[in-house]
Design a protein around this motif. Structure first.
Motif, mmCIF file in Angstrom:
data_model
loop_
_atom_site.group_PDB
_atom_site.id
_atom_site.type_symbol
_atom_site.label_atom_id
_atom_site.label_comp_id
_atom_site.label_asym_id
_atom_site.label_seq_id
_atom_site.Cartn_x
_atom_site.Cartn_y
_atom_site.Cartn_z
ATOM 1 N N ASN A 6 0.832 -1.204 0.000
ATOM 2 C CA ASN A 6 0.000 0.000 0.000
ATOM 3 C C ASN A 6 0.863 1.249 0.000
ATOM 4 N N GLY A 7 0.274 2.359 -0.444
ATOM 5 C CA GLY A 7 0.989 3.631 -0.445
ATOM 6 C C GLY A 7 0.022 4.792 -0.594
ATOM 7 N N VAL A 8 0.522 5.997 -0.311
ATOM 8 C CA VAL A 8 -0.317 7.204 -0.401
ATOM 9 C C VAL A 8 0.368 8.213 -1.304
ATOM 10 N N SER A 9 -0.416 8.871 -2.169
ATOM 11 C CA SER A 9 0.114 10.004 -2.934
ATOM 12 C C SER A 9 -0.765 11.216 -2.652
ATOM 13 N N ILE A 10 -0.128 12.364 -2.423
ATOM 14 C CA ILE A 10 -0.866 13.602 -2.158
ATOM 15 C C ILE A 10 -0.343 14.674 -3.106
ATOM 16 N N THR A 11 -1.261 15.299 -3.845
ATOM 17 C CA THR A 11 -0.887 16.361 -4.780
ATOM 18 C C THR A 11 -1.384 17.699 -4.253
ATOM 19 N N LEU A 12 -0.458 18.661 -4.148
ATOM 20 C CA LEU A 12 -0.838 20.011 -3.703
ATOM 21 C C LEU A 12 -1.333 20.783 -4.925
ATOM 22 N N VAL A 13 -2.623 21.118 -4.909
ATOM 23 C CA VAL A 13 -3.276 21.706 -6.088
ATOM 24 C C VAL A 13 -3.630 23.170 -5.795
ATOM 25 N N THR A 14 -3.125 24.086 -6.629
ATOM 26 C CA THR A 14 -3.504 25.496 -6.478
ATOM 27 C C THR A 14 -4.687 25.794 -7.393
ATOM 28 N N GLN A 15 -5.206 27.032 -7.278
ATOM 29 C CA GLN A 15 -6.372 27.412 -8.086
ATOM 30 C C GLN A 15 -6.065 27.368 -9.585
ATOM 31 N N TYR A 16 -4.766 27.415 -9.948
ATOM 32 C CA TYR A 16 -4.383 27.418 -11.367
ATOM 33 C C TYR A 16 -4.235 25.997 -11.939
ATOM 34 N N ASP A 17 -4.350 24.986 -11.081
ATOM 35 C CA ASP A 17 -4.045 23.604 -11.506
ATOM 36 C C ASP A 17 -5.274 22.704 -11.695
ATOM 37 N N ILE A 18 -6.473 23.256 -11.493
ATOM 38 C CA ILE A 18 -7.681 22.409 -11.523
ATOM 39 C C ILE A 18 -7.791 21.631 -12.838
ATOM 40 N N HIS A 19 -7.521 22.321 -13.970
ATOM 41 C CA HIS A 19 -7.640 21.652 -15.289
ATOM 42 C C HIS A 19 -6.626 20.507 -15.424
ATOM 43 N N LEU A 20 -5.458 20.672 -14.793
ATOM 44 C CA LEU A 20 -4.433 19.607 -14.852
ATOM 45 C C LEU A 20 -4.914 18.363 -14.097
ATOM 46 N N VAL A 21 -5.567 18.595 -12.943
ATOM 47 C CA VAL A 21 -6.101 17.478 -12.145
ATOM 48 C C VAL A 21 -7.151 16.724 -12.947
ATOM 49 N N HIS A 22 -8.013 17.461 -13.649
ATOM 50 C CA HIS A 22 -9.055 16.817 -14.460
ATOM 51 C C HIS A 22 -8.456 15.928 -15.550
ATOM 52 N N SER A 23 -7.399 16.422 -16.214
ATOM 53 C CA SER A 23 -6.791 15.602 -17.278
ATOM 54 C C SER A 23 -6.061 14.384 -16.695
ATOM 55 N N ILE A 24 -5.486 14.528 -15.476
ATOM 56 C CA ILE A 24 -4.850 13.379 -14.807
ATOM 57 C C ILE A 24 -5.913 12.330 -14.466
#
Length: 471
Positions: free
Chosen positions: A345-363
């Protein structure tokens, strides 16, 4: 599920696998091993941490044991650290053969490497740039009888836009025999399949993991929505939380530039977290030393650029934190693949700013999984905000005093000179390209603006017509 003997693997290799704790083949091994042993080329695409390295190491060792001679196998890797890891796997599994390997990567002495190549090792593991340099400058070794060419992280080696990689590969392919087996492996292979098929000519066998997701089920994928100015405080809060709760866990923090990597390392050290870094501005010996200390848990926190994103297998890594949201989904896939490996098992955490929302959607679209929000008590973060921001600023001032940016520029110029290019001409060419890109962007924006205006005009026209019809 099949076992290794039913796949056609020799008893001595099965015994070596058992000693390493490998008792059953993973899906990528189960599917690709028989095809490789049959003599076919192979394109293998499977998730990170799914045993791809052993999928090509085992059949190569079996074929080598039947007819050991000269330089038998060439493995190309996009990073130096991954090259050393692949060589280590060959060494461990091939111990009963008395396997001789040779690692050819940048940052190390070329004369020593040339000497090692002239001794005809069985396996050469190399980064394309340094091997191409040896081929151009030396005739003390021959690769004309190689039986296997392996490209690990093949998509990165053949990426569009990586002109240096492509030129170096052309030089390397030019000295290899046409009659050989070509094996290509990656976690994100599909982008460059057409190129890969042109390199693998020998009735290629293609296998891709059937799962819709590109990341493993054991990985808990999270995000934290944070304003840009508070991002470092969230990072420090997370590190504090994980180190307090789990003293045996190791953490990798990925960032997008060498400078950011250096600043974060300095900042965390000032805040009393034992931290080391890994980025391309460091001397090669320092890179290896830092990685070795992290692997052996002397240090539990590693801040790295994407040089550590591919292939590195460190079992103690429980958490991956993305200090920046990756611009490409495949970069994200490779980064988070450093944890939750081999069924753990493992955990990944991404720090997302207001400018990165579209990047999260494509990921999320690419990985076919929705990231969940990681719960954080905001009050706790605000308590340390001022201290973290002041410490970061102090570290930035210290780094500026060391001429870090200037060193980077000097390194770039050195590299261009080594490649036989004129730094001044290259700078002019770059400036011209930037100018053309800016013009294209402006033109594109103008077209978009005109389209929008035309749409509005038509809308008004239709509205007017409908109002007149009502009257």
């Amino acid at each position: 599920m099949a076992d290794f003997s039913s796949l056609g693997l020799s008893e001595w290799l099965i015994k070596q696998c058992r000693q390493l704790g490998i008792s059953k083949p993973t899906p990528v091994q189960e599917n690709c091993l028989p095809a490789i042993l049959e003599g076919r080329d192979c394109l293998g695409c499977a998730k990170t941490g799914s045993g791809k390295t052993a999928a090509f190491v085992l059949p190569v060792l079996q074929k080598l044991s039947e007819d050991p001679y000269g330089i038998f196998c060439l493995v190309l890797s996009p990073t130096r650290e991954l090259a050393y890891q692949i060589a280590e796997q060959f060494r461990v599994l091939g111990k009963p053969l008395g396997l001789r390997d040779c690692i050819i990567v940048g940052g190390m002495d070329m004369v020593t490497q040339a000497l090692a190549l002239s001794k005809k090792p069985h396996v050469v593991v190399a980064t394309p740039g340094r091997l191409a340099d040896h081929i151009r400058s030396s005739n003390t070794f021959s690769m004309s009888k190689i039986q296997f060419l392996i490209l690990d992280e093949a998509d990165r080696l053949l990426e569009q836009g990586s002109t240096d990689f492509t030129k170096d590969l052309e030089v390397i392919l030019g000295v290899l025999p046409a009659k050989r087996q070509t094996l290509l492996f990656s976690a994100t292979l599909t982008d460059t399949l057409q190129q890969l098929k042109s390199i693998a000519m020998n009735k290629p066998f293609f296998w891709e993991s059937k799962s819709e997701t590109r990341t493993v089920e054991e990985l808990d994928q999270r995000y934290i929505l944070t304003p840009e100015k508070v991002k470092d405080a969230y990072l420090v809060h997370l590190i504090q939380k994980f180190t307090d709760e789990h003293d045996d866990w190791s953490l990798i923090i990925f960032t997008n530039t060498c400078k950011s990597c250096q600043i974060l390392t300095m900042m965390l050290r000032e805040l009393n977290f034992p931290t080391i870094s890994l980025h391309s501005m460091m001397k090669q010996k320092q890179r290896f030393s830092n990685l070795a200390m992290f692997k052996s848990s002397v240090y539990k926190i590693l801040i790295a650029t994407d040089v550590a994103a591919r292939g590195l297998d460190i079992p103690t890594v429980q958490v991956v934190i993305n200090h920046n949201t990756p611009g490409l989904p495949k970069t994200y896939i490779h980064r988070v693949g450093r944890t939750a490996r081999a069924g753990k098992n493992g955990v990944s955490i991404t720090l997302v700013t207001q400018y990165d929302i579209h990047l999260v959607h494509s990921i999320e679209e690419q990985i076919q999984t929705k990231m969940k929000e990681y719960p954080v008590v905001e009050k706790e973060v605000l308590k340390i905000l001022t201290q973290v921001n002041v410490t970061r600023r102090e570290c930035e001032i210290k780094l500026e005093a060391t001429d870090f940016d200037e060193k980077k520029e000097i390194n770039k110029r050195k590299q261009l000179i080594l490649e036989g290019k004129d730094p001044e001409l290259e700078a002019k060419r770059k400036a011209e390209l930037e100018k053309i890109r800016a013009q294209k962007k402006k033109f594109k924006e103008k077209i978009q603006h005109n389209i929008q205006q035309e749409k509005k005009r038509r809308k008004r026209h239709i509205q007017k017509k409908s109002e007149q019809a009502v009257k």
